[in-house]
Motif scaffolding. Structure first.
Motif, PDB file in Angstrom:
ATOM      1  N   ALA A 115       0.827  -1.203   0.000  1.00 28.75           N
ATOM      2  CA  ALA A 115       0.000   0.000   0.000  1.00 28.75           C
ATOM      3  C   ALA A 115       0.867   1.261   0.000  1.00 28.75           C
ATOM      4  N   LEU A 116       1.989   1.197   0.721  1.00 23.78           N
ATOM      5  CA  LEU A 116       2.871   2.360   0.837  1.00 23.78           C
ATOM      6  C   LEU A 116       4.081   2.241  -0.088  1.00 23.78           C
ATOM      7  N   LEU A 117       3.868   1.705  -1.264  1.00 24.79           N
ATOM      8  CA  LEU A 117       4.965   1.467  -2.204  1.00 24.79           C
ATOM      9  C   LEU A 117       5.742   2.746  -2.507  1.00 24.79           C
ATOM     10  N   TYR A 118       5.042   3.807  -2.857  1.00 19.88           N
ATOM     11  CA  TYR A 118       5.726   5.067  -3.175  1.00 19.88           C
ATOM     12  C   TYR A 118       6.283   5.737  -1.923  1.00 19.88           C
ATOM     13  N   GLU A 119       5.517   5.686  -0.841  1.00 15.76           N
ATOM     14  CA  GLU A 119       5.966   6.309   0.394  1.00 15.76           C
ATOM     15  C   GLU A 119       7.254   5.669   0.915  1.00 15.76           C
ATOM     16  N   ALA A 120       7.408   4.360   0.655  1.00 12.56           N
ATOM     17  CA  ALA A 120       8.583   3.631   1.140  1.00 12.56           C
ATOM     18  C   ALA A 120       9.713   3.573   0.111  1.00 12.56           C
ATOM     19  N   GLY A 121       9.512   4.170  -1.060  1.00 14.75           N
ATOM     20  CA  GLY A 121      10.546   4.167  -2.092  1.00 14.75           C
ATOM     21  C   GLY A 121      10.702   2.836  -2.800  1.00 14.75           C
ATOM     22  N   LEU A 122       9.693   1.965  -2.718  1.00 18.42           N
ATOM     23  CA  LEU A 122       9.801   0.640  -3.325  1.00 18.42           C
ATOM     24  C   LEU A 122       9.712   0.677  -4.847  1.00 18.42           C
ATOM     25  N   GLU A 123       9.246   1.794  -5.404  1.00 13.57           N
ATOM     26  CA  GLU A 123       9.195   1.883  -6.872  1.00 13.57           C
ATOM     27  C   GLU A 123      10.587   1.789  -7.489  1.00 13.57           C
ATOM     28  N   ASN A 124      11.616   2.028  -6.685  1.00 19.96           N
ATOM     29  CA  ASN A 124      12.997   1.995  -7.172  1.00 19.96           C
ATOM     30  C   ASN A 124      13.548   0.580  -7.315  1.00 19.96           C
ATOM     31  N   ILE A 125      12.833  -0.422  -6.805  1.00 17.31           N
ATOM     32  CA  ILE A 125      13.348  -1.792  -6.882  1.00 17.31           C
ATOM     33  C   ILE A 125      12.447  -2.684  -7.754  1.00 17.31           C
ATOM     34  N   VAL A 126      11.472  -2.080  -8.450  1.00  9.97           N
ATOM     35  CA  VAL A 126      10.584  -2.854  -9.314  1.00  9.97           C
ATOM     36  C   VAL A 126      10.696  -2.366 -10.753  1.00  9.97           C
ATOM     37  N   ASP A 127      10.223  -3.198 -11.686  1.00  8.81           N
ATOM     38  CA  ASP A 127      10.269  -2.859 -13.104  1.00  8.81           C
ATOM     39  C   ASP A 127       9.096  -1.998 -13.537  1.00  8.81           C
ATOM     40  N   LYS A 128       7.928  -2.324 -13.045  1.00  3.73           N
ATOM     41  CA  LYS A 128       6.703  -1.604 -13.376  1.00  3.73           C
ATOM     42  C   LYS A 128       5.862  -1.473 -12.116  1.00  3.73           C
ATOM     43  N   VAL A 129       4.940  -0.506 -12.127  1.00  4.49           N
ATOM     44  CA  VAL A 129       4.039  -0.332 -10.989  1.00  4.49           C
ATOM     45  C   VAL A 129       2.591  -0.372 -11.476  1.00  4.49           C
ATOM     46  N   ILE A 130       1.782  -1.137 -10.765  1.00  4.65           N
ATOM     47  CA  ILE A 130       0.346  -1.201 -11.007  1.00  4.65           C
ATOM     48  C   ILE A 130      -0.365  -0.572  -9.809  1.00  4.65           C
ATOM     49  N   VAL A 131      -1.303   0.319 -10.070  1.00  3.25           N
ATOM     50  CA  VAL A 131      -2.110   0.870  -8.980  1.00  3.25           C
ATOM     51  C   VAL A 131      -3.537   0.350  -9.109  1.00  3.25           C
ATOM     52  N   VAL A 132      -4.088  -0.057  -7.976  1.00  8.40           N
ATOM     53  CA  VAL A 132      -5.479  -0.506  -7.906  1.00  8.40           C
ATOM     54  C   VAL A 132      -6.282   0.619  -7.256  1.00  8.40           C
ATOM     55  N   TYR A 133      -7.407   0.947  -7.858  1.00 10.69           N
ATOM     56  CA  TYR A 133      -8.245   1.998  -7.290  1.00 10.69           C
ATOM     57  C   TYR A 133      -9.712   1.622  -7.439  1.00 10.69           C
ATOM     58  N   CYS A 134     -10.584   2.390  -6.777  1.00 13.10           N
ATOM     59  CA  CYS A 134     -12.025   2.198  -6.926  1.00 13.10           C
ATOM     60  C   CYS A 134     -12.709   3.510  -6.590  1.00 13.10           C
ATOM     61  N   ASN A 135     -14.008   3.579  -6.798  1.00 16.35           N
ATOM     62  CA  ASN A 135     -14.697   4.833  -6.490  1.00 16.35           C
ATOM     63  C   ASN A 135     -14.737   5.049  -4.980  1.00 16.35           C
ATOM     64  N   GLU A 136     -14.791   6.304  -4.570  1.00 17.57           N
ATOM     65  CA  GLU A 136     -14.627   6.667  -3.157  1.00 17.57           C
ATOM     66  C   GLU A 136     -15.706   6.071  -2.256  1.00 17.57           C
ATOM     67  N   LYS A 137     -16.949   6.073  -2.700  1.00 13.89           N
ATOM     68  CA  LYS A 137     -18.027   5.532  -1.862  1.00 13.89           C
ATOM     69  C   LYS A 137     -17.793   4.063  -1.555  1.00 13.89           C
ATOM     70  N   LEU A 138     -17.418   3.308  -2.574  1.00 14.62           N
ATOM     71  CA  LEU A 138     -17.132   1.886  -2.393  1.00 14.62           C
ATOM     72  C   LEU A 138     -15.933   1.690  -1.475  1.00 14.62           C
ATOM     73  N   GLN A 139     -14.908   2.514  -1.647  1.00  9.50           N
ATOM     74  CA  GLN A 139     -13.719   2.439  -0.807  1.00  9.50           C
ATOM     75  C   GLN A 139     -14.076   2.643   0.662  1.00  9.50           C
ATOM     76  N   ILE A 140     -14.859   3.666   0.949  1.00  6.30           N
ATOM     77  CA  ILE A 140     -15.261   3.957   2.333  1.00  6.30           C
ATOM     78  C   ILE A 140     -16.065   2.799   2.908  1.00  6.30           C
ATOM     79  N   ASP A 141     -17.017   2.289   2.134  1.00  6.41           N
ATOM     80  CA  ASP A 141     -17.857   1.166   2.596  1.00  6.41           C
ATOM     81  C   ASP A 141     -17.006  -0.065   2.907  1.00  6.41           C
ATOM     82  N   ARG A 142     -16.014  -0.351   2.045  1.00  6.16           N
ATOM     83  CA  ARG A 142     -15.162  -1.518   2.250  1.00  6.16           C
ATOM     84  C   ARG A 142     -14.337  -1.387   3.528  1.00  6.16           C
ATOM     85  N   VAL A 143     -13.786  -0.199   3.763  1.00  7.62           N
ATOM     86  CA  VAL A 143     -12.961   0.021   4.957  1.00  7.62           C
ATOM     87  C   VAL A 143     -13.808  -0.098   6.222  1.00  7.62           C
ATOM     88  N   MET A 144     -14.997   0.500   6.198  1.00  6.86           N
ATOM     89  CA  MET A 144     -15.892   0.418   7.355  1.00  6.86           C
ATOM     90  C   MET A 144     -16.248  -1.026   7.679  1.00  6.86           C
TER      91      MET A 144
END
Length: 199
Positions: A115-144
């Protein structure tokens, strides 16, 4: 591109509630070796030297000699400076373990799920980066639902992370995980099998 290894090393990131674990499971079906940074994080919290460091900076989060992740989460998700302090303790240790796991993996496709790939600088040790996202309402519901917390607390956790759009802009591939599992499977399949930029 990371030229130190022949295997393909992919960073998989996305904010809380967006379904990274579901995407990891889909990649596993294509033979990928999954390195889960969250599991590594939980493991290092069992180490005495980490417990001692957490105790020094977050004494309320250590109960009976063990780190209470819920208490620690309540502290850091409410205070950006506290979160940065925690990251200073954990990120270097997590990075070291991930590098070792990549080196020892026997798979031609390694997914670093963080989750903290960019915050931890892990993008520097991988070849490509994939980001997973979803709409905000669904995200909030899932976390709750997942963490059994209020909408307010869910929003605190979401806002403590890097903005979702920034991650999308920085990444090589984007997967919208707002649909069902069949749709997700096809999106992963398209990246692994059909996308020329993958190779």
């Amino acid at each position: 591109m990371n030229s130190t290894t022949r295997k393909k090393v992919i960073g998989l990131t996305g904010n809380i509630g967006c379904g990274k674990s579901s995407v990891s499971n889909e990649f596993r079906k294509f033979g990928a070796d999954i390195i889960d940074a969250d599991i590594i994080s939980r493991q290092i919290f069992e180490k005495k030297e980490v417990i001692d460091e957490i105790n020094a900076s977050f004494p309320k989060a250590v109960v009976n000699g063990r780190i209470d992740r819920k208490i620690l989460g309540d502290i850091v998700f409410s205070d950006k400076k506290m979160l940065e302090k925690l990251n200073l303790i954990t990120h270097k240790k997590i990075l070291s373990i991930i590098k070792e796991k990549i080196k020892n993996s026997e798979s031609n496709l390694v997914i670093v799920d963080a989750a903290l790939l960019y915050e931890a600088g892990l993008e520097n040790i991988v070849d490509k980066v994939i980001v997973v996202y979803c709409n905000e309402k669904l995200q909030i519901d899932r976390v709750m639902k997942r963490d059994k917390i209020s909408r307010e607390d869910a929003l605190k956790r979401i806002k403590s992370q890097m903005n979702q759009q920034i991650k999308i802009d920085k990444s090589d591939f984007c997967i919208d995980n707002s649909g069902d599992i069949d749709e997700l499977h096809n999106k992963v399949k398209n990246i692994v099998i059909k996308d020329d930029n993958w190779r």
